[in-house]
Every structure is written in structure tokens, then in C-alpha cells.
Design an enzyme around this catalytic site. Sequence first.
Site, PDB file in Angstrom:
ATOM      1  N   GLN A  14       5.692   7.418  11.745  1.00  0.00           N
ATOM      2  CA  GLN A  14       6.214   7.348  10.970  1.00  0.00           C
ATOM      3  C   GLN A  14       6.721   7.898   9.721  1.00  0.00           C
ATOM      4  O   GLN A  14       7.419   8.690   9.848  1.00  0.00           O
ATOM      5  CB  GLN A  14       6.400   6.108  11.126  1.00  0.00           C
ATOM      6  CG  GLN A  14       7.736   5.623  10.546  1.00  0.00           C
ATOM      7  CD  GLN A  14       8.972   4.120  10.125  1.00  0.00           C
ATOM      8  OE1 GLN A  14       9.806   3.570   9.891  1.00  0.00           O
ATOM      9  NE2 GLN A  14       7.755   3.362  11.299  1.00  0.00           N
ATOM     10  N   GLU A  62       1.507   1.341   7.628  1.00  0.00           N
ATOM     11  CA  GLU A  62       3.065   0.905   6.793  1.00  0.00           C
ATOM     12  C   GLU A  62       2.792  -1.264   6.149  1.00  0.00           C
ATOM     13  O   GLU A  62       3.138  -0.661   4.650  1.00  0.00           O
ATOM     14  CB  GLU A  62       4.431  -0.002   7.801  1.00  0.00           C
ATOM     15  CG  GLU A  62       5.239  -0.815   7.764  1.00  0.00           C
ATOM     16  CD  GLU A  62       5.892   0.373   6.795  1.00  0.00           C
ATOM     17  OE1 GLU A  62       6.900   1.416   6.744  1.00  0.00           O
ATOM     18  OE2 GLU A  62       6.502  -0.674   5.661  1.00  0.00           O
ATOM     19  N   ASP A  94       6.897   3.789   5.100  1.00  0.00           N
ATOM     20  CA  ASP A  94       7.265   4.498   6.164  1.00  0.00           C
ATOM     21  C   ASP A  94       7.920   4.967   5.929  1.00  0.00           C
ATOM     22  O   ASP A  94       7.819   6.401   4.960  1.00  0.00           O
ATOM     23  CB  ASP A  94       6.878   4.789   8.037  1.00  0.00           C
ATOM     24  CG  ASP A  94       5.091   3.960   7.823  1.00  0.00           C
ATOM     25  OD1 ASP A  94       3.902   4.042   6.998  1.00  0.00           O
ATOM     26  OD2 ASP A  94       5.326   3.097   9.836  1.00  0.00           O
ATOM     27  N   GLY A 148      19.650  -8.961  -9.088  1.00  0.00           N
ATOM     28  CA  GLY A 148      19.628  -8.529 -10.642  1.00  0.00           C
ATOM     29  C   GLY A 148      20.774  -9.467 -11.284  1.00  0.00           C
ATOM     30  O   GLY A 148      21.828  -8.714 -11.914  1.00  0.00           O
ATOM     31  N   GLY A 149      20.733 -10.429 -11.334  1.00  0.00           N
ATOM     32  CA  GLY A 149      20.938 -11.897 -12.350  1.00  0.00           C
ATOM     33  C   GLY A 149      22.658 -12.358 -11.406  1.00  0.00           C
ATOM     34  O   GLY A 149      23.678 -12.428 -12.333  1.00  0.00           O
TER      35      GLY A 149
END
Length: 415
Positions: free
Chosen positions: A16, A139, A168, A247-248
Site C-alpha cells: 500500500q 501499517e 501506509d 485542539g482546545g
Amino acid sequence: MKALDGIKIIDFTHVQAGPACTQLLAWFGADVIKVERPGSGDVTRNQLRDIPDADALYFTQLNSNKRSLTLDTKTKEGKEVLEKLIKVSDVMVENFGPGALDRMGFPWKRILELNPKMIMASVKGFSEGHHYEDLKVYENVAQCAGGAASTTGFWDGPPTVSGAALGDSNTGMHLAIGILTALRMRDKTGKGQKVAVSMQDACLNLCRVKLRDQLRLDRLGYLEEYPQYPHGKFTDVVPRGGNAGGGGQPGWVLKCKGWETDPNAYIYFTIQGHAWEPICDAIGKPEWKTDPAYTTAKARQPHIFDIFKTIEEFIKDKTKYEAVDIFRKFDIPCAPVLSMKEIANDPSLRKSGTIAEVDHKVRGKYLTVGSPIKFSDMTVEITGSPLLGEHTDEVLAELGYTPQQIAAMHETKAV
Ligand code: COA
């Protein structure tokens, strides 16, 4: 006209990570020649087949727009063909196990001798010189080594890998950026170079906010946006945060109508700081707009899960689509949790070409993920993946072999 018209790529990739990279470049116009072992080819042609004699979807989804050349590069004739191909190509991409190309007789030094303008691009599990550089990697190994698994899942469960191919396809996308960068540099210097991306590094590049959290944790001893705050305990490593928004902007997966039987009857709901008042209006809690226990993100955090419960109560009689239709009017960042079945049939994804239907000589029409990158001045057309060796004679003829020589190579099974 396609952006990469005229760029010839030797695609020595399999599975992949490498094929995802070369497929992307093929979509954008490069002539990608997939070199495969005669008789068997890329292992994914046979893996997880759904139709007994047709290339598996694993292969067809990662090898569209390419040509296939079978070549046994361990034979004398095969090596000769590869040498000719190297001389006329711009890029060679490979993701063999460590050292395979050297053992085949094509170390970087030799490739450079054959073509000083060659861009040689490699995917490996770990970077050159790393203490695990000898390891073969798939992977999930990369996700574990790259910081994704230790930070994914729930705090009371084991490390968890993502369904997204962070090790991958993500590494392949990084490599494609590296190749395009090296091509741009070659325009200026006239020289080729080696480009390498390790799966661990590519994975870590996507986990950089988790490293941010580690540094914050080292300094503060807690992470206020994680579900563990303020009631649970933190250790000295970044914990798994379940479905918390990172992210807050606190967020969570919320149940909708039918969740008891439908595993995807959920939405993702984000409490964006400045959208607090619209959220209160949307869920019928106008009194929260002025209540000091709710007006700031800091005040909300200790009882954020009670807030999510209240929102769940509001949407319990609404489908995920109905819930999103209500919240979108209030500018709240949210989306339904979509199953693969829903994605496959999504009219917008079909219209944009992100889900594309293409023809295959044996299996007929099949669905694939088209280009996620859209251009205003270039149309990306997805064509079916090649059959094993479909273009062998064509490529050999382009390299100057006569029909007799080609027939002889078939005879000796060099191609
Ligand atoms: N003709 C002759 N030989 C060929 C050939 C061809 N056309 N194409 C490949 N081979 C040979 C190679 O020379 C090598 O032989 P050698 O080991 O005797 O030197 C062998 O086939 C391929 O070996 P390898 O790539 O190590 O295959 P594998 O099936 O044992 O391992 C991976 C598979 C994916 C684990 C390994 O390739 C790997 O770690 N790759 C780097 C990281 C990566 O991309 N992982 C997969 C992400 S999807």
C-alpha cells in the site's frame, strides 16, 4: 494536459505505502510503469479476493492509471531491461524490505551511475540509521511506533490503531511531496537525489499535537481538554482521550435516534468557544448563556460531560442527519458519523469524483477513492488498474526491443 505529463516513473512498489504514492502521481499525468514479478505480481492482486479470478480490490484501489510490466529482476535479461528503464526514467519508487534493492544489484550508487538525474524514492518502516532500520514494517507496526496507537482509544482499553492508513497511504503521500520537491530541485540543479520517508516518521508527523500534549503535561501535570480532567488522574505520559476534541475545542461523539441498533447513529459535536451562545439556543437552554457555570470554556470543562448528555437528550429523537441539519443552522461544527456504505453512495462524493466508478477488464465496474486533491485547471481522470503484465510488450518495444527479443524473454520467463 496533465501537470506531470512527460515524467516517467519506475514503480517498484507493492502492498500500500508505495502504490498509494505512485498512483497519486499517475493521476496527475506521470507515466507510471509498475514493475512486477512474472507470474505473481504485487501480492495484493491475490489478497482478500472477492471474485475468484479477478485482481483483488486491494490492488485495483491502489494501482489505477498505471501500466504493468512483468520483469524478473534477478535474471540477467531482467537486469538489462531495468538498466535501460533507469536510463530513460525520471523517478524510481520502491518500498521493498531493507536492503532488497542492494541485493538485487541496484544500490543508489549504481542507479546514479546509470542516470545522474534519477530521483530515487523509498519507503521504509524506520529511517536510515535508526536502531530498528532492519525491521520489515506493516501499517499497524508503524502506528504503534509513530505515537498513534498509544494516544488512540479509551483510557481503560489497550493502545488502538486507527482505521485510517496512517502508516501506509499517509507515508505514500509524504513521499509524493518529497518526489515533487526533488523534481522541482532537479529543474534548478540538473541533478537527481534520494528521497526517503519512513512510516514511523510520517505517522509521527500526523501525531505532532500529541507531542505538544506531552510537553504540556511535563510542565503542568494535567491536560485540561482531556476527559481525565479534572476528575481523573494523569500519569507522566499522554493518555488516550477517547473521542475528545484535541485542539482546545471540546467535542465528543453523541448518540442519536437508533443508536441501540445502528452502530453509526451518532454525530460528532464540537463546542467551539465563540459558538457557545448559538449552542444554548439550538438545544433550548438559553439560561446557560448567562449562567457563570457555563459562560467560559474553563467554567464548562469540569461538567463538560453533563453538557454533552444534555445535548444527547435533545437529539435522542432525531436521526444523525436531522441533528446535523439543526446544528448547521447555528454554525456549530458537527457531522454525522458515516459508515463506508453511506460514503460509497454519497451523492456529493460521487459528484466531486472523490468516489469514482471505473472500468476494469476482468471485474467490470468498481468503486474507488478518486483524487482528494482538486484543481481548477486540471481534470483528474481515474482509469482502471492494469492486468499483470498487460503492458510488458509495449514497454519493452518502447525500450527498443524487437518482437523476437521480446518473445525470447517470454520464453525464458524473464518477463
Ligand atoms: N523480480 C525479482 N525479484 C523481485 C522483484 C522482481 N520484479 N520484485 C521484488 N523482488 C524481490 C526482492 O528483490 C526481494 O528479494 P530478497 O529479499 O531476496 O532480496 C523480495 O522480492 C521482496 O522482499 P520484501 O520487500 O522484503 O518483501 P516481503 O514480502 O518479505 O516484505 C514488506 C513485505 C512490506 C514487509 C517489506 O517490503 C517492507 O518492510 N517494506 C518497507 C516498508 C513498507 O513499505 N511496508 C509496507 C507498507 S504497505
